[in-house]
Design a protein around this motif. Structure first.
Motif, PDB file in Angstrom:
ATOM      1  N   ASN A  41      -2.982  -4.223   1.653  1.00  8.53           N
ATOM      2  CA  ASN A  41      -2.683  -5.299   0.721  1.00  8.53           C
ATOM      3  C   ASN A  41      -3.283  -4.976  -0.639  1.00  8.53           C
ATOM      4  O   ASN A  41      -4.505  -4.889  -0.785  1.00  8.53           O
ATOM      5  N   ALA A  42      -2.421  -4.792  -1.632  1.00  7.78           N
ATOM      6  CA  ALA A  42      -2.879  -4.370  -2.957  1.00  7.78           C
ATOM      7  C   ALA A  42      -3.800  -5.399  -3.598  1.00  7.78           C
ATOM      8  O   ALA A  42      -4.762  -5.049  -4.289  1.00  7.78           O
ATOM      9  N   LYS A  60       1.244   0.689  -6.920  1.00  7.50           N
ATOM     10  CA  LYS A  60       2.092   0.331  -5.790  1.00  7.50           C
ATOM     11  C   LYS A  60       3.259   1.310  -5.674  1.00  7.50           C
ATOM     12  O   LYS A  60       3.919   1.613  -6.666  1.00  7.50           O
ATOM     13  N   VAL A  61       3.478   1.795  -4.462  1.00  2.82           N
ATOM     14  CA  VAL A  61       4.592   2.715  -4.208  1.00  2.82           C
ATOM     15  C   VAL A  61       5.373   2.210  -3.002  1.00  2.82           C
ATOM     16  O   VAL A  61       4.859   1.452  -2.176  1.00  2.82           O
ATOM     17  N   ASN A  62       6.603   2.655  -2.899  1.00  7.33           N
ATOM     18  CA  ASN A  62       7.431   2.285  -1.751  1.00  7.33           C
ATOM     19  C   ASN A  62       7.373   3.328  -0.649  1.00  7.33           C
ATOM     20  O   ASN A  62       7.525   3.005   0.529  1.00  7.33           O
ATOM     21  N   THR A  63       7.173   4.585  -1.041  1.00  8.72           N
ATOM     22  CA  THR A  63       7.119   5.675  -0.082  1.00  8.72           C
ATOM     23  C   THR A  63       5.993   6.631  -0.474  1.00  8.72           C
ATOM     24  O   THR A  63       5.594   6.684  -1.649  1.00  8.72           O
ATOM     25  N   PRO A  64       5.484   7.421   0.476  1.00 10.25           N
ATOM     26  CA  PRO A  64       4.447   8.400   0.143  1.00 10.25           C
ATOM     27  C   PRO A  64       4.898   9.400  -0.911  1.00 10.25           C
ATOM     28  O   PRO A  64       4.071   9.890  -1.692  1.00 10.25           O
ATOM     29  N   PRO A  80       2.319  -7.545   0.897  1.00  4.89           N
ATOM     30  CA  PRO A  80       1.790  -8.617   0.052  1.00  4.89           C
ATOM     31  C   PRO A  80       1.635  -9.974   0.733  1.00  4.89           C
ATOM     32  O   PRO A  80       0.928 -10.842   0.219  1.00  4.89           O
ATOM     33  N   ASN A  81       2.280 -10.179   1.852  1.00 10.57           N
ATOM     34  CA  ASN A  81       2.364 -11.535   2.410  1.00 10.57           C
ATOM     35  C   ASN A  81       1.131 -11.899   3.243  1.00 10.57           C
ATOM     36  O   ASN A  81       1.211 -12.113   4.459  1.00 10.57           O
ATOM     37  N   LEU A  82      -0.004 -11.975   2.569  1.00  8.43           N
ATOM     38  CA  LEU A  82      -1.242 -12.400   3.216  1.00  8.43           C
ATOM     39  C   LEU A  82      -1.654 -13.733   2.614  1.00  8.43           C
ATOM     40  O   LEU A  82      -1.861 -13.858   1.413  1.00  8.43           O
ATOM     41  N   PHE A  99      -2.211  -5.000  12.113  1.00  2.29           N
ATOM     42  CA  PHE A  99      -1.274  -4.367  13.035  1.00  2.29           C
ATOM     43  C   PHE A  99      -0.059  -3.825  12.290  1.00  2.29           C
ATOM     44  O   PHE A  99       0.420  -2.712  12.578  1.00  2.29           O
ATOM     45  N   ALA A 100       0.413  -4.564  11.310  1.00  7.04           N
ATOM     46  CA  ALA A 100       1.577  -4.113  10.529  1.00  7.04           C
ATOM     47  C   ALA A 100       1.277  -2.820   9.782  1.00  7.04           C
ATOM     48  O   ALA A 100       2.146  -1.934   9.669  1.00  7.04           O
ATOM     49  N   TYR A 101       0.051  -2.699   9.260  1.00  3.75           N
ATOM     50  CA  TYR A 101      -0.319  -1.459   8.560  1.00  3.75           C
ATOM     51  C   TYR A 101      -0.220  -0.262   9.511  1.00  3.75           C
ATOM     52  O   TYR A 101       0.291   0.802   9.142  1.00  3.75           O
ATOM     53  N   ILE A 102      -0.724  -0.467  10.723  1.00  7.61           N
ATOM     54  CA  ILE A 102      -0.737   0.634  11.692  1.00  7.61           C
ATOM     55  C   ILE A 102       0.687   0.983  12.118  1.00  7.61           C
ATOM     56  O   ILE A 102       1.043   2.169  12.218  1.00  7.61           O
TER      57      ILE A 102
END
Length: 331
Positions: A41-42, A60-64, A80-82, A99-102
């Motif tokens: 989360n930025a 912020k990036v969308n892909t590596p 962002p949805n925290l 969990f979503a990050y992983i």
């Protein structure tokens, strides 16, 4: 050779994961070794920049592939949805985000957009509150990668430690110390090091009883199970010795006599590693179709958000991922 791209999961937003992530990426040497891309989360990271006293910019990036990979910039794939959260508090939202990050990092590994993942700590209570069907990282990664039994290895300085048993009572662990299991694990440990690109692979198996039982004087586990298991592995071409008394085997490995030690139970290996260097003990999950390293400590809710958590473990985790990534064999 191009620097490997490492996905760095931020961990539970309410724990120390975000601040040790920022702290580790405030070190220029990390960027000399790899391109780290944070999955997290930025806004949380931005909030912690002054707390950690880091003069960094969030990108912020969308892909590596979009990452700048430059010291002074933290490249983030933003979730962002925290909602409302508090440092140091169990939260279903934080568990779901962690969990979503992983999940996303695993997908990036599977699609070869990154060469490894390094994970910050997550909280079991927050995962449970979010109804995540896994109790921790290892179980998550096994499920997401469809792997039955991942193999944990610790690395600290030049010592590597594998574990024959882990989260069992000592009584139950002893019951698992069979010759068949010792044989199987030595084969798997050898394959795991080969997959990491380690060419020299001499193993020592730690003893269970004082002085490794002294040929039955202090117990028969070594005579009946552990040594026969080692002999089976040697017959299969594994370079292994033991059982070596546990009060000396780890010191010998640290000084180069062995390339890895097979610890028989959880605390035997954990104590040896963490007494050597608590902050630099890093966990590698072997047996996955991708490389994963991790800090070996928790979310430390009692100090989260205060800027006092050491980032050394996270730094070492990222460095170890960068060390092994160019050599890691997926097959």
């Amino acid at each position: 050779m191009a620097k490997p791209i490492i996905a760095v999961t931020m961990g539970d937003p309410a724990g120390i994961g975000p601040e040790i992530t920022v702290g580790s990426l405030n070190k220029s040497e990390i960027y000399d070794l790899c391109t780290p891309v944070v999955i997290g989360n930025a806004a949380v990271l931005e909030k912690l920049l002054p707390v950690v006293k880091a003069d960094l910019t969030i990108n912020k990036v969308n892909t590596p592939a979009e990452a700048r990979g430059e010291y002074g910039t933290i490249d983030v794939i933003d979730f962002p949805n925290l909602g409302d959260y508090q440092f140091g508090k169990v939260s279903a939202e934080c568990g779901a985000q962690a969990f979503a990050y992983i999940e996303h990092a695993v997908e990036l590994c599977k699609t070869n957009q990154v060469q490894a993942m390094a994970t910050a700590p997550i909280n079991k209570e927050s995962l449970k509150a979010a109804n995540v069907p896994y109790i921790g990282h290892t179980e998550m990664l096994a499920g997401l990668a469809d792997v039955a039994d991942p193999l944990t290895m610790f690395e600290v300085r030049n010592m590597r430690i594998f574990f024959l048993t882990r989260h069992l009572s000592l009584k139950d662990a002893i019951g698992q110390m069979t010759k068949e299991r010792v044989h199987d694990y030595l084969l798997r440990c050898d394959a795991a090091l080969a997959k990491l690109g380690v060419e020299k692979r001499k193993f020592a198996v730690a003893g269970l009883n004082p002085h490794s039982g002294e040929n039955g004087l202090f117990g028969y586990e070594e005579v009946d199970e552990i040594k026969p298991g080692i002999e089976l592995a040697k017959a299969d071409g594994i370079d292994a010795v033991g059982p070596v008394p546990a009060d000396s085997v780890f010191f010998q490995a640290l000084n180069g006599r062995y390339d890895a030690v097979l610890s028989l139970y959880h605390d035997q290996g954990h104590i040896a590693a963490k007494m050597t260097d608590f902050h630099r003990t890093i966990s590698i999950t072997n047996g996955l179709p991708f490389l994963r390293t991790s800090v070996d400590h928790g979310t430390a809710f009692d100090i989260a958000g205060q800027g006092i958590a050491s980032s050394v473990s996270m730094e070492e985790s990222i460095k170890l991922a960068a060390k092994y990534a160019p050599h890691f064999k997926q097959a």
